[in-house]
Design a protein around this motif. Structure first.
Motif, PDB file in Angstrom:
ATOM      1  N   GLY A  82       0.779  -1.370   0.450  1.00 27.89           N
ATOM      2  CA  GLY A  82       0.529  -0.193   0.012  1.00 27.89           C
ATOM      3  C   GLY A  82       0.597   0.819  -0.036  1.00 27.89           C
ATOM      4  N   MET A  83       2.491   1.316  -0.531  1.00 30.05           N
ATOM      5  CA  MET A  83       2.742   2.638  -1.207  1.00 30.05           C
ATOM      6  C   MET A  83       2.548   2.555  -1.912  1.00 30.05           C
ATOM      7  N   ASP A  84       2.451   4.002  -2.008  1.00 30.84           N
ATOM      8  CA  ASP A  84       2.934   4.869  -3.920  1.00 30.84           C
ATOM      9  C   ASP A  84       4.498   5.040  -4.356  1.00 30.84           C
ATOM     10  N   LEU A  85       5.139   3.711  -3.899  1.00 28.67           N
ATOM     11  CA  LEU A  85       6.648   4.895  -4.383  1.00 28.67           C
ATOM     12  C   LEU A  85       6.897   4.655  -6.220  1.00 28.67           C
ATOM     13  N   ARG A  86       7.150   6.388  -6.038  1.00 31.89           N
ATOM     14  CA  ARG A  86       7.777   6.114  -7.773  1.00 31.89           C
ATOM     15  C   ARG A  86       9.354   5.666  -8.021  1.00 31.89           C
ATOM     16  N   MET A  87       9.678   5.112  -9.065  1.00 30.32           N
ATOM     17  CA  MET A  87      11.110   5.025  -8.554  1.00 30.32           C
ATOM     18  C   MET A  87      11.361   6.058 -10.110  1.00 30.32           C
ATOM     19  N   ARG A  88      12.990   6.124  -9.683  1.00 38.75           N
ATOM     20  CA  ARG A  88      13.533   6.801 -10.767  1.00 38.75           C
ATOM     21  C   ARG A  88      12.886   8.315 -11.116  1.00 38.75           C
ATOM     22  N   THR A  89      12.559   8.864  -9.944  1.00 37.04           N
ATOM     23  CA  THR A  89      11.832  10.432  -9.325  1.00 37.04           C
ATOM     24  C   THR A  89      12.691  10.532  -8.871  1.00 37.04           C
ATOM     25  N   GLU A  90      13.006  12.147  -8.886  1.00 39.92           N
ATOM     26  CA  GLU A  90      14.407  12.688  -8.418  1.00 39.92           C
ATOM     27  C   GLU A  90      13.221  14.075  -7.348  1.00 39.92           C
ATOM     28  N   VAL A  91      13.354  13.992  -6.146  1.00 38.87           N
ATOM     29  CA  VAL A  91      13.145  15.131  -5.667  1.00 38.87           C
ATOM     30  C   VAL A  91      14.066  16.458  -5.826  1.00 38.87           C
ATOM     31  N   THR A  92      13.309  17.356  -6.392  1.00 35.87           N
ATOM     32  CA  THR A  92      14.035  19.190  -6.728  1.00 35.87           C
ATOM     33  C   THR A  92      14.554  19.460  -5.770  1.00 35.87           C
ATOM     34  N   GLU A  93      13.230  19.776  -5.283  1.00 38.95           N
ATOM     35  CA  GLU A  93      13.558  20.462  -3.996  1.00 38.95           C
ATOM     36  C   GLU A  93      12.126  20.671  -2.773  1.00 38.95           C
ATOM     37  N   LEU A  94      13.062  20.981  -2.043  1.00 40.34           N
ATOM     38  CA  LEU A  94      11.384  20.772  -0.555  1.00 40.34           C
ATOM     39  C   LEU A  94      10.714  22.815  -0.876  1.00 40.34           C
ATOM     40  N   ASP A  95       9.715  22.369  -0.265  1.00 38.81           N
ATOM     41  CA  ASP A  95       8.809  23.947   0.330  1.00 38.81           C
ATOM     42  C   ASP A  95       8.132  23.562   1.701  1.00 38.81           C
ATOM     43  N   VAL A  96       9.417  23.863   2.818  1.00 39.11           N
ATOM     44  CA  VAL A  96       9.104  23.680   3.703  1.00 39.11           C
ATOM     45  C   VAL A  96       8.054  24.539   4.543  1.00 39.11           C
ATOM     46  N   GLU A  97       7.754  25.738   3.902  1.00 35.35           N
ATOM     47  CA  GLU A  97       6.544  26.617   4.404  1.00 35.35           C
ATOM     48  C   GLU A  97       5.344  26.085   3.555  1.00 35.35           C
ATOM     49  N   GLY A  98       5.528  25.979   2.313  1.00 36.85           N
ATOM     50  CA  GLY A  98       4.457  25.232   2.038  1.00 36.85           C
ATOM     51  C   GLY A  98       3.616  23.963   2.467  1.00 36.85           C
ATOM     52  N   GLY A  99       4.878  23.269   2.904  1.00 35.82           N
ATOM     53  CA  GLY A  99       4.609  21.240   3.056  1.00 35.82           C
ATOM     54  C   GLY A  99       3.995  20.429   1.789  1.00 35.82           C
ATOM     55  N   ARG A 100       5.344  20.656   0.909  1.00 31.62           N
ATOM     56  CA  ARG A 100       5.550  19.798  -0.182  1.00 31.62           C
ATOM     57  C   ARG A 100       6.593  19.996  -0.663  1.00 31.62           C
ATOM     58  N   VAL A 101       6.980  18.560  -1.846  1.00 30.87           N
ATOM     59  CA  VAL A 101       8.164  18.789  -2.482  1.00 30.87           C
ATOM     60  C   VAL A 101       7.989  18.883  -4.214  1.00 30.87           C
ATOM     61  N   ARG A 102       9.181  19.571  -4.872  1.00 33.44           N
ATOM     62  CA  ARG A 102       8.827  19.183  -5.730  1.00 33.44           C
ATOM     63  C   ARG A 102       9.783  18.169  -6.238  1.00 33.44           C
ATOM     64  N   SER A 103       9.667  16.880  -7.618  1.00 32.14           N
ATOM     65  CA  SER A 103      10.101  16.151  -7.820  1.00 32.14           C
ATOM     66  C   SER A 103      10.045  16.100  -9.977  1.00 32.14           C
ATOM     67  N   ARG A 104      11.395  15.398  -9.868  1.00 37.25           N
ATOM     68  CA  ARG A 104      11.107  15.499 -11.600  1.00 37.25           C
ATOM     69  C   ARG A 104      11.112  13.912 -12.056  1.00 37.25           C
ATOM     70  N   ASP A 105      10.090  13.500 -13.006  1.00 39.02           N
ATOM     71  CA  ASP A 105      10.331  12.154 -13.575  1.00 39.02           C
ATOM     72  C   ASP A 105      11.123  11.767 -14.381  1.00 39.02           C
TER      73      ASP A 105
END
Length: 467
Positions: A82-105
């Protein structure tokens, strides 16, 4: 853009990094909270999850024949829980204030933002690559991930020459030198230190040096690499120091690793002196209620010196993940710190250390006595008794154990666990002499080598503390 936090009916945990710490945290959290309570989204930029990076040298050397033997749990197995595991996907930015991450396939180049309620950073470490001319030439390899190991094996398969240079003589450098010898390569190790294995004191590192030369490895100590030379095809052809060139068809970087914390630094998260993330005992990033971090990207408390250290080991990473997962899942757990225990080998020579080296003790402002003893792994008259050297450091006046280093043959390395327990319990060397250790001639002399060293350390402490 993914659904916002306010519009979701369940919590979302986002995990950055799909190896030991990250997926251990996700798995533990899933045990405590089902998919209806906790959504788990994990990002991994490589091709593999939950694998043993420590096993890569043995895979390269041929002791482990199948890459999949190093994989504890595949992406499909994680998704089946039951995990949404996204392979070959790199997180490029953390938005700590907004509680979100930007990722790139990494295959399609598509980018998106994913919001989180709780975030786990398990970004690992990267091999040190000194800024030298030619360092990025084809044929130069760092070895940290399973992808790195596969790339190195691919190079071995298509490289006609049989000359390899390993830069650095730490754990990875020493283990990779042996792996390449096993592959039939002519191996030279270029080391800037006085002796190999800087995690040991030089007098103990000398024993490793001798064993490496016994394998046919050429050891070059006190040497600084100045550049990587390339041929007309752009590939590596030699490694140069100030006055010598060492021909190379292949170069492996064994200089060590650094925490992979560029994302965290850009987001303003706290880093320590070693550039690792700083956490509290619950592995929560200091000053951030809903962000945790673990594995090779964090610094940990050294229980002996009281200082923060960066130690990249799978044992720590898995423990960090268990602690993080328990806390994220609504339970409670802590990671109190480490004493710096590590073991390795060169052929049949076993190498172990725990606690402080001499320079660590001096840096911490401690005064100490040191002793070195020679013993055997079994009773001297029992077949297979091999020599063993044990070095022990104890604090002056108090006699508190500060560190142990062991170099020997079969049965030597795991004896360091006795010292690791003693360090964790803050035992003195005198208390250690009374330890009720197992004895039979096939396993140890009547006085175990650790106890022999402790007895000698007691005498040294008493002499050093006398007026």
């Amino acid at each position: 853009m993914s659904m916002s936090r306010a519009s979701r009916s369940r919590e979302r945990l986002v995990v950055v990094g799909g190896d030991a710490a990250g997926m251990s945290a996700a798995s533990q959290a899933r045990r405590l909270k089902g998919p209806d309570e906790l959504e788990i989204v994990a990002f991994e930029r490589g091709h593999f999850t939950s694998y043993s990076a420590c096993g890569i040298p043995y895979w390269v050397g041929g002791d482990v024949t199948d890459r999949d033997q190093l994989i504890a749990r595949s992406p499909e197995e994680h998704r089946g829980r039951g995990m949404d595991l996204r392979m070959r996907t790199e997180v490029t930015e953390l938005d700590v204030e907004g509680g979100r991450v930007r990722s790139r396939d990494l295959e399609s180049g598509a980018e998106e933002w994913t919001s989180y309620d709780k975030l786990v950073l398990a970004t690992g470490a990267h091999p040190m690559r000194p800024q030298l001319p030619g360092i990025d030439a084809p044929g130069v390899h760092g070895v940290q991930t399973l992808d790195d190991g596969q790339a190195l094996l691919d190079t071995l398969a298509r490289t006609a020459g049989r000359r390899a240079v390993v830069i650095g003589a730490g754990y990875i450098g020493v283990e990779m030198a042996e792996a390449l010898i096993n592959r039939g390569y002519e191996v030279t190790v270029v080391n800037r230190g006085q002796e190999p294995m800087s995690t040991l004191d030089p007098d103990m590192g000398r024993l490793v040096h001798e064993a490496m030369e016994g394998l046919g490895i050429t050891m070059v100590n006190d040497a600084e690499v100045t550049k990587i030379l390339t041929g007309g095809d752009g590939r590596v052809r030699a490694v140069a120091t100030e006055d010598v060139e060492y021909p190379a068809d292949l170069v492996v970087l064994g200089i060590g690793v650094r925490p992979e914390t560029a994302l965290a630094e850009a987001a303003g998260l706290p880093l320590g002196d070693h550039r690792g993330l700083l956490t509290d005992l619950a592995m929560r990033v200091r000053g951030h209620e809903n962000i945790w971090a673990g594995g090779d990207c964090v610094e940990v408390l050294d229980l002996v010196s009281g200082r923060e250290r960066h130690i990249a080991l799978g044992t720590h990473a898995n423990k960090h993940g268990q602690v993080i997962g328990a806390n994220v899942g609504g339970g409670y757990a802590t990671f109190p710190g480490v004493v710096g225990t590590a073991v390795s080998k060169v052929c049949d020579l076993e190498i172990a250390r725990t606690g402080l080296r001499e320079k660590d003790a001096r840096r911490a402002g401690l005064r100490f006595e040191k002793v070195t003893i020679e013993s055997t792994s079994r009773a001297g008259y029992y077949p297979g008794a091999d020599p063993m050297t044990v070095k022990m450091l104890a604090e002056r006046r108090t006699g508190r154990l500060l560190g142990v280093q062991i170099v020997g043959r079969e049965g030597a390395a795991k004896r360091v666990d006795i010292a690791a327990v003693a360090l964790t319990a803050c035992m003195t060397v005198e208390q250690m002499t009374a330890l009720d250790l197992g004895y039979a001639p096939p396993f140890s002399p009547v006085w175990d080598p650790i106890l022999v060293a402790a007895r000698k350390a007691v005498v040294a402490v008493r002499a050093g503390s006398a007026p």
